[in-house]
Design an enzyme around this catalytic site. Structure first.
Site, PDB file in Angstrom:
ATOM      1  N   CYS A  43      34.180  37.772  27.190  1.00  0.00           N
ATOM      2  CA  CYS A  43      35.274  37.681  27.597  1.00  0.00           C
ATOM      3  C   CYS A  43      36.483  38.330  27.287  1.00  0.00           C
ATOM      4  O   CYS A  43      37.148  39.132  28.048  1.00  0.00           O
ATOM      5  CB  CYS A  43      35.637  36.031  27.210  1.00  0.00           C
ATOM      6  SG  CYS A  43      37.478  35.819  28.272  1.00  0.00           S
ATOM      7  N   CYS A  48      36.304  38.570  31.125  1.00  0.00           N
ATOM      8  CA  CYS A  48      37.699  38.010  32.100  1.00  0.00           C
ATOM      9  C   CYS A  48      39.030  38.438  31.638  1.00  0.00           C
ATOM     10  O   CYS A  48      39.854  38.637  32.413  1.00  0.00           O
ATOM     11  CB  CYS A  48      37.532  36.528  31.933  1.00  0.00           C
ATOM     12  SG  CYS A  48      37.178  35.932  30.123  1.00  0.00           S
ATOM     13  N   LYS A  51      39.312  42.210  32.850  1.00  0.00           N
ATOM     14  CA  LYS A  51      39.040  42.099  34.345  1.00  0.00           C
ATOM     15  C   LYS A  51      40.249  41.605  35.142  1.00  0.00           C
ATOM     16  O   LYS A  51      41.072  42.099  36.010  1.00  0.00           O
ATOM     17  CB  LYS A  51      38.001  41.297  34.783  1.00  0.00           C
ATOM     18  CG  LYS A  51      37.525  40.812  36.030  1.00  0.00           C
ATOM     19  CD  LYS A  51      38.412  39.682  36.637  1.00  0.00           C
ATOM     20  CE  LYS A  51      38.187  38.421  35.779  1.00  0.00           C
ATOM     21  NZ  LYS A  51      37.142  37.705  35.865  1.00  0.00           N
ATOM     22  N   TYR A 178      30.828  35.961  42.105  1.00  0.00           N
ATOM     23  CA  TYR A 178      32.176  36.179  41.351  1.00  0.00           C
ATOM     24  C   TYR A 178      32.447  37.639  40.782  1.00  0.00           C
ATOM     25  O   TYR A 178      33.531  38.226  40.951  1.00  0.00           O
ATOM     26  CB  TYR A 178      32.915  35.175  40.538  1.00  0.00           C
ATOM     27  CG  TYR A 178      32.156  35.125  39.204  1.00  0.00           C
ATOM     28  CD1 TYR A 178      33.093  35.813  38.230  1.00  0.00           C
ATOM     29  CD2 TYR A 178      31.112  34.587  38.714  1.00  0.00           C
ATOM     30  CE1 TYR A 178      32.620  35.723  36.898  1.00  0.00           C
ATOM     31  CE2 TYR A 178      30.502  34.862  37.430  1.00  0.00           C
ATOM     32  CZ  TYR A 178      31.476  35.232  36.672  1.00  0.00           C
ATOM     33  OH  TYR A 178      31.088  35.364  35.211  1.00  0.00           O
ATOM     34  N   GLU A 182      35.186  40.077  42.348  1.00  0.00           N
ATOM     35  CA  GLU A 182      36.508  40.482  41.830  1.00  0.00           C
ATOM     36  C   GLU A 182      36.758  41.949  41.723  1.00  0.00           C
ATOM     37  O   GLU A 182      37.697  42.516  42.095  1.00  0.00           O
ATOM     38  CB  GLU A 182      36.307  39.716  40.369  1.00  0.00           C
ATOM     39  CG  GLU A 182      36.532  38.319  40.420  1.00  0.00           C
ATOM     40  CD  GLU A 182      36.504  37.595  39.225  1.00  0.00           C
ATOM     41  OE1 GLU A 182      36.795  36.416  39.121  1.00  0.00           O
ATOM     42  OE2 GLU A 182      35.709  38.257  38.471  1.00  0.00           O
ATOM     43  N   GLY A 262      24.354  39.172  38.560  1.00  0.00           N
ATOM     44  CA  GLY A 262      24.202  38.054  37.747  1.00  0.00           C
ATOM     45  C   GLY A 262      24.350  38.687  36.255  1.00  0.00           C
ATOM     46  O   GLY A 262      24.058  39.707  36.048  1.00  0.00           O
ATOM     47  N   HIS A 436      59.355  21.576  46.954  1.00  0.00           N
ATOM     48  CA  HIS A 436      59.789  22.553  47.947  1.00  0.00           C
ATOM     49  C   HIS A 436      60.770  23.502  47.569  1.00  0.00           C
ATOM     50  O   HIS A 436      61.718  23.129  47.140  1.00  0.00           O
ATOM     51  CB  HIS A 436      60.245  21.833  49.237  1.00  0.00           C
ATOM     52  CG  HIS A 436      60.606  22.365  50.552  1.00  0.00           C
ATOM     53  ND1 HIS A 436      59.425  22.897  51.155  1.00  0.00           N
ATOM     54  CD2 HIS A 436      61.627  22.957  50.892  1.00  0.00           C
ATOM     55  CE1 HIS A 436      59.903  23.789  52.205  1.00  0.00           C
ATOM     56  NE2 HIS A 436      61.185  23.570  52.201  1.00  0.00           N
ATOM     57  N   GLU A 441      53.274  22.380  46.950  1.00  0.00           N
ATOM     58  CA  GLU A 441      53.302  21.197  47.674  1.00  0.00           C
ATOM     59  C   GLU A 441      52.351  20.829  48.820  1.00  0.00           C
ATOM     60  O   GLU A 441      52.496  19.769  49.225  1.00  0.00           O
ATOM     61  CB  GLU A 441      54.717  21.509  48.087  1.00  0.00           C
ATOM     62  CG  GLU A 441      55.096  22.314  49.578  1.00  0.00           C
ATOM     63  CD  GLU A 441      56.068  22.377  50.168  1.00  0.00           C
ATOM     64  OE1 GLU A 441      57.020  21.484  50.258  1.00  0.00           O
ATOM     65  OE2 GLU A 441      56.797  23.372  50.162  1.00  0.00           O
TER      66      GLU A 441
END
Length: 447
Positions: A43, A48, A51, A178, A182, A262, A436, A441
């Protein structure tokens, strides 16, 4: 005095291993950790964190493209890949130092070399030193899975993408998960010509089909090309240094080919068989709910177990292990309602059951949705629309899942995940006053 050199020896100083070492030490254990590459693990070093920084860097391209509508005049804008690359890698160096300090501050001894298991209570370092421990924790993570095809040595994995000497003008991304989506989004935003090859017709398997289809539409509108139901057969390096990918009847030229098909557990040559541990079909380390292997003195956490390959999960597993074994507080990790995100452009996020999963488990399912154009996109030439989907059990009104694609989706989803984990109902969302103007919302306005 103990008969062992350490109470705990950890192989792998990634997120799970570092957390386990810190907590075990706080419980009074004598702890050591071995790391053959860099402290911080996937990571922090090659996953992550860097990245996400590349994602942030690439997003400036879109923001700058419609800055004029906000009244900004930006002259002479240009992009330098090396500046972004070096900035990201410098911050990785900084984070590695912080992780190392964490180990030192918690009295954890570091061995910056490879360690292999030689028995139920022993390991051997690459330097030849042999060490004994009452318990061994395997936290070596995963490694990119590369296909067995001619010319694969000319391709790169997500490990190498952070160190490219030049930004590729033409990038071929192999995979539909993913990681593939990405990096396809990053380099597309930076101006590379990007083609995604996937062996099936479905990208991002496991995510809600409705939001995945919307992301696919947006990605194609932004210029990412998809070749589905296609396999890369071989790669040839041409005289000019470019690469030629053979898809079986069709060839594609590229400057770089990123294999993102993978990751697999990083157990090759680890020596677990010396302790009587039989690996799973993917090379994973089988464990029980308390992270214990078939050998009572050896445990495993994180991606190496191939349960849920997410950093926060590895951290929780490492913490639970240390509390259980050294803190006299046995506990397990719950794997339901884990939020996840794809930092594509725009990002996608989800928690709980997808519509497909819910319909297999519940007789009466209703899907509420909001299909809207985010306010920030009003200043953009792109008419991209966000999509939020809420999956509800009609019989109880309980929210089973929430899935979304659009700007800041992961930030919004993290809070929504608390509601899903708590078992709140659609009526609870409806009773909440909207904030808002915001994109969040839409979660209380779904119909």
């Amino acid at each position: 005095m103990s008969d062992f050199d350490y109470d705990l020896f950890i192989i792998g100083a990634g997120s799970g291993g570092v957390r386990a070492s810190r907590i075990a030490s706080s419980h009074g254990a004598r702890v050591a950790v071995a790391e053959e590459y860099r402290v911080g693990g996937t990571c922090v070093i090659r996953g992550c964190v860097p990245k996400k920084m590349l994602v942030y860097g690439s997003m400036f391209a879109e923001e700058l493209s419609h800055a004029g509508n906000y009244g900004w005049t930006i002259e002479g804008k240009s992009f330098d890949w090396k500046v972004l690359r070096d900035f990201v890698n410098a911050d990785v160096d900084r984070l590695e130092g912080l992780y190392g300090k964490t180990l030192e501050n918690n009295r954890v001894e570091k061995y910056l070399e490879r360690a292999t298991v030689t028995g139920p209570n022993s390991v051997k370092l690459a330097s030849g030193k042999e060490i004994t421990a009452k318990y061994i924790l395997v936290a070596v993570g995963g490694w990119p899975a590369m296909p067995d095809i001619p010319g694969v040595e000319h391709c790169i994995s997500s490990n190498e993408v952070f160190h490219l000497e030049e930004q590729p003008k033409r990038l071929l991304v192999v995979g539909g998960g993913y990681i593939a989506m990405e990096f396809a989004g990053v380099f597309n935003a930076l101006g590379s010509e990007v083609t995604v090859i996937n062996r099936s017709e479905t990208i991002l398997r496991g995510y809600d089909r409705g939001v995945v289809e919307r992301l696919s539409e947006i990605a194609q509108a932004r210029g990412i090309q998809f070749k589905l139901n296609a396999n890369i057969r071989s790669v040839t390096k041409q005289a000019d240094g470019s690469l030629l990918a053979d898809l079986g009847g069709e060839t594609i030229e590229a400057d770089q080919i990123l294999i993102a098909t993978g990751r697999k557990p990083n157990t090759a040559g680890l020596g677990l068989e010396t302790a009587g541990i039989k690996l799973g079909v993917k090379g994973e380390v089988p464990v029980d709910q308390y992270n214990r292997t078939s050998c009572p003195s050896i445990y495993a956490v994180g991606d190496v177990t191939d349960r849920v390959q997410l950093t926060p999960v590895a951290i929780r597993e490492g913490h639970a292990f240390a509390d259980t074994v050294f803190g006299n507080k046995p506990r397990i990790v719950e794997y339901d309602h884990i939020p996840s995100a794809v930092f594509s452009q725009p990002p996608l996020a989800g928690v709980g059951l997808t519509e497909e999963q819910a319909r297999r488990e519940y007789p009466n399912v209703k899907v509420y949705k909001s299909d809207f154009r985010p306010m920030k996109n009003l200043f953009s030439p792109n008419a991209e629309r966000g999509l939020y989907r809420m999956i509800v059990d009609e019989d109880t009104n309980k929210v089973l899942g929430i899935h979304m694609v659009g700007p800041e989706a992961p930030e919004i989803l993290q809070v929504a995940a608390i509601a899903v984990k708590a078992g709140l109902t659609k009526a609870d969302f409806d009773a909440t006053v909207a904030l808002h103007p915001s994109m969040a919302e839409e979660l209380v306005l779904l119909n």
